[in-house]
Design a protein around this motif. Sequence first.
Motif, PDB file in Angstrom:
ATOM      1  N   SER A  29     -16.239  44.667  38.584  1.00 48.50           N
ATOM      2  CA  SER A  29     -17.550  44.983  38.014  1.00 48.50           C
ATOM      3  C   SER A  29     -18.000  43.990  36.933  1.00 48.50           C
ATOM      4  N   ARG A  30     -17.171  42.994  36.667  1.00 51.31           N
ATOM      5  CA  ARG A  30     -17.511  42.034  35.604  1.00 51.31           C
ATOM      6  C   ARG A  30     -17.452  40.608  36.141  1.00 51.31           C
ATOM      7  N   GLU A  80     -21.656  38.012  29.231  1.00 54.02           N
ATOM      8  CA  GLU A  80     -21.956  39.255  29.944  1.00 54.02           C
ATOM      9  C   GLU A  80     -23.159  39.969  29.322  1.00 54.02           C
ATOM     10  N   THR A  86     -23.049  39.754  34.892  1.00 51.45           N
ATOM     11  CA  THR A  86     -23.144  41.208  34.981  1.00 51.45           C
ATOM     12  C   THR A  86     -23.091  41.819  33.585  1.00 51.45           C
TER      13      THR A  86
END
Length: 289
Positions: A29-30, A80, A86
């Motif tokens: 997710s990163r 980020e 993301t």
Amino acid sequence: MSVRPTVVNPEEEERYVPTPLQYHEISGSRRIAYRHHIGTRDTTLLNIPGFFANMELNKAVILEKYARANGFSSIRYDQECSGRSTGDQTTIEFEHWVEDAMIMLDEHARGPVILVASSLGCWIATIVALRRPDRVKGMLFMGPGFNALWPGYWYHYNLLPPEIREKVDRGEEQVKIKMRYGGWGILRKDFCERSRDFEIDFDQPVDIEVPVRIIHGIRDHDVPHEFSLMAMERFASKDVEIIYRKMGDHRLMSAQDINLLTYEVDRLLKHIEAKDSGLKAAPPLLAKL
């Protein structure tokens, strides 16, 4: 490390094509978006962005152009929750931004590294230099915003109307600030409070031994220009210089500011090269009359 002066041909400037976009996967997710130019010389210029600033700002792009024109490697990236990386403003943490910078240095930068940073990025760059003193050879800061998030939260909180402050206190609303590069940013209390774990203790000497160059605008209404004097006094290095721009603001994005940025990067690289060769300083500039 050899640095030769370079004049960029205007036609070459028009043909400039950005270094290809790449992604570093931290987890499912990163993901960090970045552009990495690999030069022919050892040193890498690593640009560490400011608060929600993306890598397409002119300061970051011109740094890449300078590196490419002079044979150096360069890295610019979106931390980020900015640009093409993301992240969500409701969950981002300051430690993520520190981790992003460490990843760029540890996993992508080659050879000795010069950190170039703006605003909040200067705080992150200082943390990186403290953690990797064997990799960082010098730093150039523009409007450094050390330890700025917690006091910044209360500053913006106190500007709110009483009824909005009550909603913030009840968790029904967030402190929002208008971003200088467009849109609105959320200044979460928990985000800012947890950043205190990373604050630099300027009550004690700070173990930064490398050459540091600082550019700060006197008209900076976001970060007091006195912060730069504090850094000069507290950094252990005796090789710290400050340039104050009388008409400079926090962004330092005018044509004169950009010119000064490239000039100071070039001067810092020549200075480090001279020191590595056993000299006290680079030779003086000579001109034919």
